[in-house]
Motif scaffolding. Sequence first.
Motif, short mmCIF file in Angstrom:
data_model
loop_
_atom_site.label_atom_id
_atom_site.label_comp_id
_atom_site.label_asym_id
_atom_site.label_seq_id
_atom_site.Cartn_x
_atom_site.Cartn_y
_atom_site.Cartn_z
N GLN A 16 0.84 -1.20 0.00
CA GLN A 16 0.00 0.00 0.00
C GLN A 16 0.88 1.25 0.00
OE1 GLN A 16 -3.35 -0.06 -0.36
NE2 GLN A 16 -3.29 2.16 -0.51
N ASP A 17 2.01 1.21 0.71
CA ASP A 17 2.95 2.35 0.69
C ASP A 17 3.51 2.58 -0.71
OD1 ASP A 17 2.63 2.92 3.38
OD2 ASP A 17 4.43 1.80 4.00
N ASP A 18 3.76 1.50 -1.44
CA ASP A 18 4.23 1.63 -2.82
C ASP A 18 3.18 2.30 -3.69
OD1 ASP A 18 6.65 0.35 -2.18
OD2 ASP A 18 5.83 -1.62 -2.66
N LEU A 19 1.91 1.95 -3.45
CA LEU A 19 0.82 2.58 -4.18
C LEU A 19 0.76 4.07 -3.87
CD1 LEU A 19 -1.69 2.53 -6.00
CD2 LEU A 19 -3.01 1.81 -3.99
N THR A 20 0.92 4.41 -2.61
CA THR A 20 0.93 5.82 -2.21
C THR A 20 2.07 6.57 -2.90
OG1 THR A 20 -0.06 5.26 -0.08
CG2 THR A 20 1.09 7.37 -0.22
N THR A 21 3.24 5.94 -2.95
CA THR A 21 4.39 6.56 -3.60
C THR A 21 4.15 6.71 -5.10
OG1 THR A 21 5.92 5.73 -1.93
CG2 THR A 21 6.86 6.32 -4.06
N ALA A 22 3.58 5.70 -5.73
CA ALA A 22 3.29 5.77 -7.16
C ALA A 22 2.31 6.90 -7.46
CB ALA A 22 2.73 4.43 -7.66
N LYS A 23 1.30 7.05 -6.63
CA LYS A 23 0.33 8.14 -6.82
C LYS A 23 1.00 9.50 -6.60
CE LYS A 23 -3.93 5.63 -5.83
NZ LYS A 23 -5.10 5.52 -4.93
N PHE A 24 1.93 9.58 -5.66
CA PHE A 24 2.69 10.81 -5.41
C PHE A 24 3.48 11.17 -6.67
CE2 PHE A 24 6.42 13.16 -4.08
CZ PHE A 24 5.97 14.02 -3.08
N ILE A 25 4.13 10.17 -7.25
CA ILE A 25 4.92 10.40 -8.48
C ILE A 25 4.00 10.87 -9.60
CG2 ILE A 25 6.26 9.25 -10.29
CD1 ILE A 25 7.38 7.41 -8.01
N LYS A 26 2.85 10.25 -9.74
CA LYS A 26 1.91 10.63 -10.80
C LYS A 26 1.46 12.07 -10.62
CE LYS A 26 -2.16 9.39 -13.32
NZ LYS A 26 -3.47 8.82 -13.29
N ARG A 27 1.09 12.45 -9.39
CA ARG A 27 0.66 13.82 -9.13
C ARG A 27 1.79 14.81 -9.40
NH1 ARG A 27 -2.13 11.16 -5.07
NH2 ARG A 27 -0.54 11.61 -3.53
N SER A 28 3.01 14.43 -9.05
CA SER A 28 4.18 15.29 -9.31
C SER A 28 4.35 15.51 -10.80
CB SER A 28 5.45 14.67 -8.72
OG SER A 28 5.37 14.64 -7.32
#
Length: 132
Positions: free
Chosen positions: A41-53
């Motif tokens: 789930q943390d990886d998903l959060t990081t992936a979404k952070f990257i996408k928003r960036s």
Amino acid sequence: MKISDLAERSGISAHTLRYYEKTGLFSASQRNESNYRIYSQDDLTTAKFIKRSKECGFSLAETATLLAIKHDKSQHVCAEAKSITSTKITDITQQIAQLKQMQKTLQQLEQYCCGGQESAEFCSIIAALEQE
């Protein structure tokens, strides 16, 4: 979760996730016995952070810096993230000015062209672009 699940849930293609891993921006938290990536789930959060960036226009290098701040907040100050963002705003403002100038030039070129069926020997757009 598998990479296909992460791709679906994050909105980032599996190919792009693998690219991010290859560049060191992102990696799977674990691998199973067959060496398949396993994402948390943390990886998903990081992936979404990257996408928003990326949606905000941050480069991969800027995104990596923002991720470093995110992952170790106690060792960073808010001014670091603000500086990156301010620089991005300045860059985008310059790009907008350049695009507006391009638009103005193109509109002028279009305005002076008859757009008829005559030979391009008399085309004002071609003539204008030929000038030094």
